[in-house]
Design a protein around this motif. Structure first.
Motif, short mmCIF file in Angstrom:
data_model
loop_
_atom_site.label_atom_id
_atom_site.label_comp_id
_atom_site.label_asym_id
_atom_site.label_seq_id
_atom_site.Cartn_x
_atom_site.Cartn_y
_atom_site.Cartn_z
N TRP A 12 0.82 -1.22 0.00
CA TRP A 12 0.00 0.00 0.00
C TRP A 12 0.85 1.26 0.00
CZ3 TRP A 12 -5.03 0.22 -1.02
CH2 TRP A 12 -5.75 -0.97 -0.97
N ILE A 37 -11.33 -5.97 -0.95
CA ILE A 37 -11.64 -4.55 -1.11
C ILE A 37 -13.15 -4.36 -1.21
CG2 ILE A 37 -11.25 -2.48 -2.51
CD1 ILE A 37 -8.71 -3.72 -1.14
N GLU A 39 -16.73 -2.42 -1.76
CA GLU A 39 -17.27 -1.37 -2.62
C GLU A 39 -17.47 -0.16 -1.72
OE1 GLU A 39 -18.53 0.48 -5.96
OE2 GLU A 39 -17.86 -1.61 -5.91
N ASN A 69 -6.51 2.01 4.60
CA ASN A 69 -7.19 2.35 3.36
C ASN A 69 -8.67 2.07 3.47
OD1 ASN A 69 -8.38 0.98 0.71
ND2 ASN A 69 -7.11 2.73 0.14
N GLN A 70 -9.02 0.91 3.97
CA GLN A 70 -10.43 0.52 4.01
C GLN A 70 -11.25 1.34 5.00
OE1 GLN A 70 -12.13 -2.17 1.87
NE2 GLN A 70 -10.56 -0.86 0.97
N GLY A 74 -11.08 3.95 1.28
CA GLY A 74 -11.86 2.81 0.78
C GLY A 74 -13.29 2.79 1.26
N HIS A 99 -1.24 4.30 -1.56
CA HIS A 99 -2.13 4.18 -2.72
C HIS A 99 -3.56 4.37 -2.25
CE1 HIS A 99 0.96 2.77 -5.44
NE2 HIS A 99 1.31 1.83 -4.58
N GLU A 100 -4.35 5.06 -3.05
CA GLU A 100 -5.76 5.24 -2.72
C GLU A 100 -6.60 4.07 -3.21
OE1 GLU A 100 -7.48 9.06 -3.56
OE2 GLU A 100 -5.61 10.07 -3.05
N ARG A 101 -6.09 3.34 -4.22
CA ARG A 101 -6.84 2.22 -4.77
C ARG A 101 -5.97 0.97 -4.80
NH1 ARG A 101 -7.50 5.48 -9.42
NH2 ARG A 101 -6.95 3.64 -10.64
N GLU A 103 -5.74 -1.38 -7.01
CA GLU A 103 -5.14 -1.61 -8.32
C GLU A 103 -3.76 -0.97 -8.43
OE1 GLU A 103 -8.17 -0.25 -7.82
OE2 GLU A 103 -9.46 -1.93 -8.39
N ASN A 104 -3.59 0.18 -7.82
CA ASN A 104 -2.30 0.87 -7.89
C ASN A 104 -1.21 0.16 -7.09
OD1 ASN A 104 -3.60 2.73 -9.46
ND2 ASN A 104 -3.75 4.27 -7.88
#
Length: 115
Positions: A12, A37, A39, A69-70, A74, A99-101, A103-104
């Motif tokens: 992260w 992760i 939604e 993040n979550q 998130g 990272h905010e997402r 995927e990154n």
């Protein structure tokens, strides 16, 4: 209370090259963590968590980067509710830009995008 620190090679952290994560990094296993992760804003969550790669089986601990993040960007509502009774959430420490997402987190730092 002892600080709960993000590990040095947390995926992260923007500066981490995920391919340099120790103890047998697997891109396939990393990608499979997408199931952890939520939604953003959903009330049901996923029921899955991301464990820190530095903890051996049987001694698992939440990945601090994932957790922060979550409960932050998130917007994992069920996890936010669960940590309201966590006595050490206030001492969790992140190590630099994150990272905010999810995927990154799969990208090498020279291609990483913070947003």
């Amino acid at each position: 209370m002892k600080r709960v620190r993000q590990c040095d090679k947390c995926p992260w952290t923007v500066s981490t090259n995920p391919h340099n994560i120790p103890k047998g990094y697997s891109e396939a296993l990393h990608r499979a963590l997408a199931c952890t992760i939520a939604e953003p804003g959903a009330l049901d969550g996923t029921g899955h968590v991301m464990a820190c790669h530095e903890h051996p089986p049987g001694e698992e601990a939440y990945c601090v980067g994932w957790l922060m993040n979550q409960i932050g960007a998130g917007n994992n509502i069920p996890l936010r509710l669960r940590v309201t009774s966590c006595e050490n959430i206030d001492v969790a420490v992140l190590d630099g830009p994150q990272h905010e997402r999810f995927e990154n987190s799969l990208q090498k730092p020279n291609r990483a995008v913070a947003g």
